[in-house]
Design a protein around this motif. Structure first.
Motif, short mmCIF file in Angstrom:
data_model
loop_
_atom_site.label_atom_id
_atom_site.label_comp_id
_atom_site.label_asym_id
_atom_site.label_seq_id
_atom_site.Cartn_x
_atom_site.Cartn_y
_atom_site.Cartn_z
N PRO A 1 0.79 -1.24 0.00
CA PRO A 1 0.00 0.00 0.00
C PRO A 1 0.82 1.29 0.00
CG PRO A 1 -0.04 -0.99 2.18
CD PRO A 1 0.69 -1.95 1.27
N GLU A 2 2.05 1.25 0.54
CA GLU A 2 2.82 2.48 0.64
C GLU A 2 3.66 2.70 -0.61
OE1 GLU A 2 3.05 -0.06 2.90
OE2 GLU A 2 4.97 -0.91 2.43
N PRO A 3 3.86 3.98 -1.00
CA PRO A 3 4.68 4.28 -2.17
C PRO A 3 6.16 4.25 -1.85
CG PRO A 3 3.85 6.31 -1.22
CD PRO A 3 3.23 5.16 -0.43
N LYS A 4 6.98 4.16 -2.86
CA LYS A 4 8.43 4.25 -2.70
C LYS A 4 8.76 5.69 -2.30
CE LYS A 4 12.73 3.81 -5.26
NZ LYS A 4 13.22 5.14 -5.01
N THR A 5 9.65 5.86 -1.32
CA THR A 5 9.95 7.22 -0.85
C THR A 5 11.43 7.57 -0.88
OG1 THR A 5 10.01 6.45 1.43
CG2 THR A 5 7.92 7.32 0.64
N VAL A 6 12.33 6.61 -0.89
CA VAL A 6 13.77 6.90 -0.86
C VAL A 6 14.49 6.05 -1.90
CG1 VAL A 6 13.78 7.59 1.56
CG2 VAL A 6 14.23 5.22 0.95
N LYS A 7 15.77 6.35 -2.08
CA LYS A 7 16.59 5.59 -3.02
C LYS A 7 16.68 4.13 -2.59
CE LYS A 7 21.26 5.59 -4.97
NZ LYS A 7 21.49 4.17 -4.84
N ASN A 8 16.71 3.24 -3.58
CA ASN A 8 16.87 1.81 -3.32
C ASN A 8 18.17 1.55 -2.57
OD1 ASN A 8 14.94 1.96 -5.38
ND2 ASN A 8 15.86 0.37 -6.61
N ARG A 9 18.16 0.60 -1.67
CA ARG A 9 19.40 0.14 -1.03
C ARG A 9 19.99 -1.05 -1.79
NH1 ARG A 9 21.70 3.19 3.07
NH2 ARG A 9 22.81 1.26 3.44
N ILE A 10 19.21 -1.64 -2.65
CA ILE A 10 19.65 -2.73 -3.51
C ILE A 10 19.03 -2.46 -4.88
CG2 ILE A 10 17.74 -4.23 -2.88
CD1 ILE A 10 19.66 -6.61 -3.10
N HIS A 11 19.75 -2.78 -5.93
CA HIS A 11 19.20 -2.56 -7.27
C HIS A 11 19.75 -3.59 -8.25
CE1 HIS A 11 22.93 -0.12 -7.48
NE2 HIS A 11 22.97 -0.57 -8.71
N LEU A 12 19.11 -3.67 -9.39
CA LEU A 12 19.55 -4.58 -10.44
C LEU A 12 20.51 -3.85 -11.37
CD1 LEU A 12 16.10 -6.16 -11.40
CD2 LEU A 12 17.81 -7.02 -9.78
N CYS A 13 21.52 -4.55 -11.84
CA CYS A 13 22.44 -4.03 -12.86
C CYS A 13 22.25 -4.91 -14.10
CB CYS A 13 23.89 -4.10 -12.39
SG CYS A 13 24.24 -2.94 -11.05
N LEU A 14 21.92 -4.30 -15.20
CA LEU A 14 21.65 -5.02 -16.44
C LEU A 14 22.83 -4.91 -17.39
CD1 LEU A 14 18.04 -3.68 -17.09
CD2 LEU A 14 18.72 -5.68 -15.75
N ARG A 15 23.23 -6.03 -18.00
CA ARG A 15 24.24 -6.03 -19.05
C ARG A 15 23.51 -6.40 -20.34
NH1 ARG A 15 29.14 -5.16 -18.65
NH2 ARG A 15 29.46 -6.08 -16.60
N PRO A 16 23.33 -5.44 -21.24
CA PRO A 16 22.56 -5.71 -22.46
C PRO A 16 23.30 -6.62 -23.43
CG PRO A 16 23.46 -3.49 -22.52
CD PRO A 16 23.79 -4.06 -21.16
N THR A 17 22.54 -7.27 -24.29
CA THR A 17 23.12 -8.08 -25.36
C THR A 17 23.40 -7.22 -26.58
OG1 THR A 17 20.93 -8.73 -26.11
CG2 THR A 17 22.04 -10.22 -24.59
N THR A 18 22.77 -6.04 -26.67
CA THR A 18 23.09 -5.06 -27.70
C THR A 18 24.02 -4.03 -27.05
OG1 THR A 18 21.20 -3.69 -27.08
CG2 THR A 18 20.83 -5.36 -28.77
N SER A 19 24.19 -2.90 -27.66
CA SER A 19 25.03 -1.87 -27.03
C SER A 19 24.27 -1.23 -25.87
CB SER A 19 25.42 -0.79 -28.05
OG SER A 19 24.32 0.06 -28.31
N ARG A 20 25.02 -0.64 -24.95
CA ARG A 20 24.42 0.07 -23.82
C ARG A 20 23.51 1.18 -24.34
NH1 ARG A 20 28.76 2.94 -20.84
NH2 ARG A 20 28.61 4.17 -22.73
N GLU A 21 23.95 1.91 -25.36
CA GLU A 21 23.16 3.04 -25.88
C GLU A 21 21.83 2.56 -26.45
OE1 GLU A 21 24.54 5.61 -24.69
OE2 GLU A 21 26.36 4.46 -24.37
N GLU A 22 21.85 1.48 -27.22
CA GLU A 22 20.61 0.94 -27.79
C GLU A 22 19.67 0.47 -26.68
OE1 GLU A 22 21.71 -1.02 -32.04
OE2 GLU A 22 22.69 -1.91 -30.28
N GLU A 23 20.23 -0.15 -25.66
CA GLU A 23 19.39 -0.66 -24.58
C GLU A 23 18.78 0.48 -23.77
OE1 GLU A 23 17.62 -3.88 -22.32
OE2 GLU A 23 18.05 -3.31 -24.38
N VAL A 24 19.54 1.51 -23.48
CA VAL A 24 18.99 2.65 -22.76
C VAL A 24 17.81 3.24 -23.55
CG1 VAL A 24 19.44 5.04 -22.02
CG2 VAL A 24 21.06 3.22 -21.44
N GLU A 25 17.98 3.41 -24.84
CA GLU A 25 16.89 3.96 -25.67
C GLU A 25 15.66 3.04 -25.65
OE1 GLU A 25 16.62 7.00 -26.95
OE2 GLU A 25 18.51 7.31 -25.89
N ARG A 26 15.87 1.73 -25.73
CA ARG A 26 14.76 0.77 -25.70
C ARG A 26 14.01 0.85 -24.38
NH1 ARG A 26 13.25 -4.62 -24.38
NH2 ARG A 26 15.06 -4.90 -23.02
#
Length: 127
Positions: free
Chosen positions: A57-82
């Motif tokens: 029920p509660e919304p997110k209020t602060v920065k994550n203390r854990i997060h996912l890091c993605l390594r794209p199979t295409t270039s980083r730039e293409e993946e960010v745009e996607r």
């Protein structure tokens, strides 16, 4: 004895919609029993733990203390745009002129994640 990571749990306000977003990001399906309105939904990654979305029920209020890091199979730039087209937002751009660095994005509910350089990006830039 050790423990095995079963899933990465992500709190959210709409489990189905956020799971759909991450399903598109990863190219992995939702759990076969998932339905709109479910309060808990898993994205079935092909390797590693599940991504498990818990509606809270509660919304997110602060920065994550854990997060996912993605390594794209295409270039980083293409993946960010996607990912931006899928509904992510750019939080912090840590990409450097020499091709190193990463981009910090947020999913539609504000959960931060990083997009790293791809293997081909690494091959193109020695740093």
């Amino acid at each position: 004895m050790v423990s095995v990571v079963q899933n990465v749990a992500i709190d959210c306000s709409d489990a189905y919609e956020l799971a759909r977003f991450w399903s598109e990001v990863t190219g992995s399906p939702l759990h076969p029993d998932a339905e709109r309105g479910d309060r808990e939904i898993a994205v079935m990654l092909s390797e590693g733990p599940l991504l498990y979305f818990n509606q809270v029920p509660e919304p997110k209020t602060v920065k994550n203390r854990i997060h996912l890091c993605l390594r794209p199979t295409t270039s980083r730039e293409e993946e960010v745009e996607r990912l931006l087209k899928l509904g992510a937002t750019l939080v912090t751009d840590r990409r450097q002129p020499d091709g190193t660095g990463w981009a910090v994005l947020a999913d539609p509910e504000g959960n931060e994640f990083c997009v790293l350089r791809s293997e081909s990006d690494h091959a193109a830039t020695p740093s």
